[in-house]
Design a protein around this motif. Structure first.
Motif, PDB file in Angstrom:
ATOM      1  N   TYR A 164      26.499  -7.862   0.841  1.00  4.71           N
ATOM      2  CA  TYR A 164      26.832  -8.887  -0.157  1.00  4.71           C
ATOM      3  C   TYR A 164      25.913  -8.783  -1.372  1.00  4.71           C
ATOM      4  CZ  TYR A 164      27.770 -13.531  -2.125  1.00  4.71           C
ATOM      5  OH  TYR A 164      28.094 -14.573  -2.964  1.00  4.71           O
ATOM      6  N   VAL A 165      24.616  -8.661  -1.124  1.00  6.35           N
ATOM      7  CA  VAL A 165      23.643  -8.553  -2.214  1.00  6.35           C
ATOM      8  C   VAL A 165      23.890  -7.278  -3.024  1.00  6.35           C
ATOM      9  CG1 VAL A 165      21.196  -8.272  -2.778  1.00  6.35           C
ATOM     10  CG2 VAL A 165      21.878  -9.931  -1.036  1.00  6.35           C
ATOM     11  N   VAL A 166      24.091  -6.157  -2.317  1.00  6.56           N
ATOM     12  CA  VAL A 166      24.339  -4.881  -3.000  1.00  6.56           C
ATOM     13  C   VAL A 166      25.624  -4.959  -3.828  1.00  6.56           C
ATOM     14  CG1 VAL A 166      24.869  -2.429  -2.681  1.00  6.56           C
ATOM     15  CG2 VAL A 166      23.088  -3.508  -1.300  1.00  6.56           C
ATOM     16  N   SER A 167      26.649  -5.609  -3.282  1.00  3.48           N
ATOM     17  CA  SER A 167      27.921  -5.749  -3.996  1.00  3.48           C
ATOM     18  C   SER A 167      27.759  -6.570  -5.268  1.00  3.48           C
ATOM     19  CB  SER A 167      28.967  -6.410  -3.087  1.00  3.48           C
ATOM     20  OG  SER A 167      30.171  -6.621  -3.781  1.00  3.48           O
ATOM     21  N   ILE A 168      27.065  -7.700  -5.174  1.00  3.63           N
ATOM     22  CA  ILE A 168      26.856  -8.565  -6.342  1.00  3.63           C
ATOM     23  C   ILE A 168      26.059  -7.822  -7.412  1.00  3.63           C
ATOM     24  CG2 ILE A 168      25.793 -10.692  -7.193  1.00  3.63           C
ATOM     25  CD1 ILE A 168      28.274 -11.190  -5.541  1.00  3.63           C
ATOM     26  N   VAL A 169      24.972  -7.175  -6.992  1.00  2.00           N
ATOM     27  CA  VAL A 169      24.116  -6.456  -7.950  1.00  2.00           C
ATOM     28  C   VAL A 169      24.871  -5.269  -8.559  1.00  2.00           C
ATOM     29  CG1 VAL A 169      22.015  -5.078  -8.202  1.00  2.00           C
ATOM     30  CG2 VAL A 169      21.970  -7.159  -6.825  1.00  2.00           C
ATOM     31  N   GLY A 170      25.516  -4.472  -7.700  1.00  2.00           N
ATOM     32  CA  GLY A 170      26.214  -3.273  -8.171  1.00  2.00           C
ATOM     33  C   GLY A 170      27.349  -3.584  -9.137  1.00  2.00           C
ATOM     34  N   ASN A 171      28.172  -4.556  -8.785  1.00  2.00           N
ATOM     35  CA  ASN A 171      29.293  -4.916  -9.664  1.00  2.00           C
ATOM     36  C   ASN A 171      28.816  -5.595 -10.942  1.00  2.00           C
ATOM     37  OD1 ASN A 171      31.989  -4.252  -8.344  1.00  2.00           O
ATOM     38  ND2 ASN A 171      30.968  -5.293  -6.659  1.00  2.00           N
ATOM     39  N   SER A 172      27.730  -6.353 -10.856  1.00  2.00           N
ATOM     40  CA  SER A 172      27.159  -6.976 -12.061  1.00  2.00           C
ATOM     41  C   SER A 172      26.630  -5.914 -13.021  1.00  2.00           C
ATOM     42  CB  SER A 172      26.036  -7.948 -11.684  1.00  2.00           C
ATOM     43  OG  SER A 172      26.527  -9.018 -10.896  1.00  2.00           O
ATOM     44  N   ILE A 173      26.036  -4.856 -12.466  1.00  2.00           N
ATOM     45  CA  ILE A 173      25.535  -3.750 -13.297  1.00  2.00           C
ATOM     46  C   ILE A 173      26.698  -3.064 -14.025  1.00  2.00           C
ATOM     47  CG2 ILE A 173      24.542  -1.425 -13.195  1.00  2.00           C
ATOM     48  CD1 ILE A 173      22.642  -2.473 -11.021  1.00  2.00           C
ATOM     49  N   LEU A 202      27.803   6.614  -8.972  1.00  2.00           N
ATOM     50  CA  LEU A 202      27.324   7.900  -8.460  1.00  2.00           C
ATOM     51  C   LEU A 202      28.195   9.065  -8.919  1.00  2.00           C
ATOM     52  CD1 LEU A 202      26.361   6.922  -4.780  1.00  2.00           C
ATOM     53  CD2 LEU A 202      24.823   7.305  -6.713  1.00  2.00           C
ATOM     54  N   ARG A 203      29.494   8.796  -9.161  1.00  2.00           N
ATOM     55  CA  ARG A 203      30.423   9.878  -9.512  1.00  2.00           C
ATOM     56  C   ARG A 203      30.780   9.887 -10.996  1.00  2.00           C
ATOM     57  NH1 ARG A 203      32.851  12.306  -5.257  1.00  2.00           N
ATOM     58  NH2 ARG A 203      34.542  12.998  -6.602  1.00  2.00           N
ATOM     59  N   ASN A 204      30.136   9.016 -11.779  1.00  2.00           N
ATOM     60  CA  ASN A 204      30.529   8.888 -13.176  1.00  2.00           C
ATOM     61  C   ASN A 204      29.322   9.105 -14.091  1.00  2.00           C
ATOM     62  OD1 ASN A 204      31.247   7.635 -15.784  1.00  2.00           O
ATOM     63  ND2 ASN A 204      33.102   7.024 -14.701  1.00  2.00           N
ATOM     64  N   LYS A 205      29.341  10.205 -14.831  1.00  6.18           N
ATOM     65  CA  LYS A 205      28.220  10.538 -15.713  1.00  6.18           C
ATOM     66  C   LYS A 205      28.071   9.537 -16.849  1.00  6.18           C
ATOM     67  CE  LYS A 205      28.381  15.522 -14.825  1.00  6.18           C
ATOM     68  NZ  LYS A 205      28.597  16.868 -15.418  1.00  6.18           N
ATOM     69  N   ASP A 206      29.189   9.010 -17.358  1.00  4.80           N
ATOM     70  CA  ASP A 206      29.134   8.051 -18.471  1.00  4.80           C
ATOM     71  C   ASP A 206      28.389   6.780 -18.073  1.00  4.80           C
ATOM     72  OD1 ASP A 206      30.532   9.748 -20.106  1.00  4.80           O
ATOM     73  OD2 ASP A 206      32.489   8.902 -19.592  1.00  4.80           O
ATOM     74  N   LEU A 245      23.590   3.488 -18.134  1.00  9.29           N
ATOM     75  CA  LEU A 245      22.599   2.720 -17.379  1.00  9.29           C
ATOM     76  C   LEU A 245      21.191   3.199 -17.692  1.00  9.29           C
ATOM     77  CD1 LEU A 245      22.046   0.567 -15.244  1.00  9.29           C
ATOM     78  CD2 LEU A 245      22.415   2.295 -13.466  1.00  9.29           C
ATOM     79  N   ASN A 246      21.004   4.508 -17.744  1.00  4.06           N
ATOM     80  CA  ASN A 246      19.692   5.066 -18.101  1.00  4.06           C
ATOM     81  C   ASN A 246      19.275   4.643 -19.509  1.00  4.06           C
ATOM     82  OD1 ASN A 246      19.312   6.402 -15.669  1.00  4.06           O
ATOM     83  ND2 ASN A 246      20.341   8.259 -16.364  1.00  4.06           N
ATOM     84  N   ILE A 281      20.179   1.935 -21.156  1.00  2.45           N
ATOM     85  CA  ILE A 281      19.812   0.510 -21.154  1.00  2.45           C
ATOM     86  C   ILE A 281      18.431   0.306 -20.533  1.00  2.45           C
ATOM     87  CG2 ILE A 281      20.393  -1.748 -20.162  1.00  2.45           C
ATOM     88  CD1 ILE A 281      23.346  -0.947 -20.428  1.00  2.45           C
ATOM     89  N   LEU A 282      18.151   1.029 -19.434  1.00  2.00           N
ATOM     90  CA  LEU A 282      16.849   0.902 -18.773  1.00  2.00           C
ATOM     91  C   LEU A 282      15.721   1.387 -19.680  1.00  2.00           C
ATOM     92  CD1 LEU A 282      17.757   2.089 -15.146  1.00  2.00           C
ATOM     93  CD2 LEU A 282      17.198  -0.237 -15.870  1.00  2.00           C
ATOM     94  N   VAL A 283      15.931   2.540 -20.335  1.00  2.00           N
ATOM     95  CA  VAL A 283      14.914   3.076 -21.252  1.00  2.00           C
ATOM     96  C   VAL A 283      14.698   2.130 -22.425  1.00  2.00           C
ATOM     97  CG1 VAL A 283      14.414   4.945 -22.881  1.00  2.00           C
ATOM     98  CG2 VAL A 283      15.305   5.484 -20.609  1.00  2.00           C
ATOM     99  N   GLU A 284      15.785   1.600 -22.947  1.00  2.00           N
ATOM    100  CA  GLU A 284      15.716   0.673 -24.086  1.00  2.00           C
ATOM    101  C   GLU A 284      14.930  -0.578 -23.726  1.00  2.00           C
ATOM    102  OE1 GLU A 284      19.299  -1.498 -25.528  1.00  2.00           O
ATOM    103  OE2 GLU A 284      19.147  -0.093 -27.204  1.00  2.00           O
ATOM    104  N   ASN A 285      15.222  -1.121 -22.528  1.00  2.00           N
ATOM    105  CA  ASN A 285      14.522  -2.329 -22.086  1.00  2.00           C
ATOM    106  C   ASN A 285      13.054  -2.055 -21.797  1.00  2.00           C
ATOM    107  OD1 ASN A 285      16.809  -3.913 -22.281  1.00  2.00           O
ATOM    108  ND2 ASN A 285      17.400  -3.682 -20.128  1.00  2.00           N
ATOM    109  N   CYS A 286      12.765  -0.882 -21.232  1.00  8.08           N
ATOM    110  CA  CYS A 286      11.369  -0.529 -20.933  1.00  8.08           C
ATOM    111  C   CYS A 286      10.578  -0.365 -22.227  1.00  8.08           C
ATOM    112  CB  CYS A 286      11.316   0.777 -20.125  1.00  8.08           C
ATOM    113  SG  CYS A 286      11.828   0.594 -18.419  1.00  8.08           S
ATOM    114  N   CYS A 287      11.188   0.250 -23.239  1.00  8.81           N
ATOM    115  CA  CYS A 287      10.520   0.465 -24.519  1.00  8.81           C
ATOM    116  C   CYS A 287      10.247  -0.880 -25.209  1.00  8.81           C
ATOM    117  CB  CYS A 287      11.379   1.347 -25.422  1.00  8.81           C
ATOM    118  SG  CYS A 287      11.475   3.066 -24.866  1.00  8.81           S
TER     119      CYS A 287
END
Length: 315
Positions: free
Chosen positions: A35-44, A292-296, A301-302, A304-310
């Motif tokens: 349930y937690v993984v589903s909520i987090v994954g779909n929210s992402i 996992l199967r989608n490069k886009d 995601l990468n 957004i993560l880099v942008e937020n970290c910066c």
């Protein structure tokens, strides 16, 4: 038994997996994790599709709808399931059963139609690439998504209302972990022929027809892909569809397996675990398959993560 002796119980008892009490703590932990993984994954998926302008395409518009659908679907079932798995209390109020009944049927039917819509999008992208942007205009995408939700809602309103209006014969025990139409129909004091006809008709409209459209779409897609001479282009075309094919296979495969299994004594118990798979596991796997199967999606995601970290480092 006559209608005068019929009643509408205050609560239903969801027997769930109470026949295997030693299994309940294990299932509680697994279901909670899923349930937690589903909520987090779909929210992402929703967040990434919204934040990255490169993903403002029909494919990711429908994927966002699917992710929101999965969050809503799993939430309509899992909290009550966790309560039932946690302790001896297995009851759900009549009102709670009605709400779960309407919402879960609405969302389940909507997902069947939406997956067919997504297959049409893939057909347009691969078989009509030069006309794709003309065909899949924003107005059409919104209309197709709205139609999916509306068909699911109408199907649920008709079937669920007919079922919940059935007078029951005092037995309030449901041998499942959720309120399901066929099981509630079994508790009725009256002839349920009309309900059964409606259920089969609804199944044809929201399961058989969409699945047929998906198969036809992928028949044309396969035909178009095999005509492509370039192996690289052919591979990219297959990759474009692979995530959707995996999701469709999981969702429809579990439903078909559940309803086509032989009527043996242990088949109902097996049915519970299959239902657990498509109500809990599938919504959790969908975002994993697409990320996992989608490069886009991974690139967005990468980014957004880099942008937020910066931005955090600058602060």
């Amino acid at each position: 038994m006559g209608l005068s002796n019929a009643s509408f119980p205050e609560v239903f008892v969801l027997l769930g997996f109470s026949a295997r009490p030693s299994l309940e703590p294990i299932l509680f932990i697994l279901v909670l994790i899923f349930y937690v993984v589903s909520i987090v994954g779909n929210s992402i998926i929703i967040l990434v599709s919204y934040k990255d302008v490169r993903l403002h395409t029909p494919m990711y518009f429908f994927l966002t709808n699917l992710s929101f659908l999965d969050i809503s679907f799993i939430t309509s079932i899992v909290p009550q399931l966790l309560v039932n798995l946690w302790g001896p209390q297995k009851t759900i109020s009549y009102g709670g059963c009605v709400v779960q009944f309407y919402i879960s049927h609405w969302l389940g039917a909507t997902e069947c139609v939406l997956l067919a819509v997504m297959s049409y999008d893939r057909y347009a992208a691969i078989c009509r690439p030069l006309h794709y942007t003309v065909i899949m205009q924003p107005q059409l995408c919104i209309g197709l998504a709205f139609t999916s939700w509306l068909v699911g809602l109408i199907t649920s309103m008709v079937g669920s209302t007919l079922t919940m209006l059935l007078p029951l014969c005092g037995n309030n025990h449901i041998d499942h972990f959720l309120c399901e139409m066929p099981l509630i129909m079994q508790l009725a004091c009256v002839d349920t022929s009309l309900n059964e006809i409606e259920m089969y008709l609804a199944s044809f409209i929201v399961v058989v027809l969409p699945l047929s459209l998906i198969l036809v779409s992928y028949g044309y897609i396969a035909q178009a892909v095999f005509k492509i001479k370039s192996a690289e282009v052919r591979r990219k075309a297959f990759n474009t569809c692979s995530s959707h094919v995996a999701v469709v296979s999981l969702f429809y495969g579990s439903i078909i397996f559940m309803y086509l299994q032989p009527a043996k004594r242990n088949s109902h118990e097996q049915g519970k675990f299959i239902a657990l798979f498509y109500t809990v596991v599938t919504p959790m796997l969908n975002p994993l398959i697409y990320t996992l199967r989608n490069k886009d999606v991974k690139r967005a995601l990468n980014h957004i993560l880099v942008e937020n970290c910066c931005s955090f480092t600058e602060k």
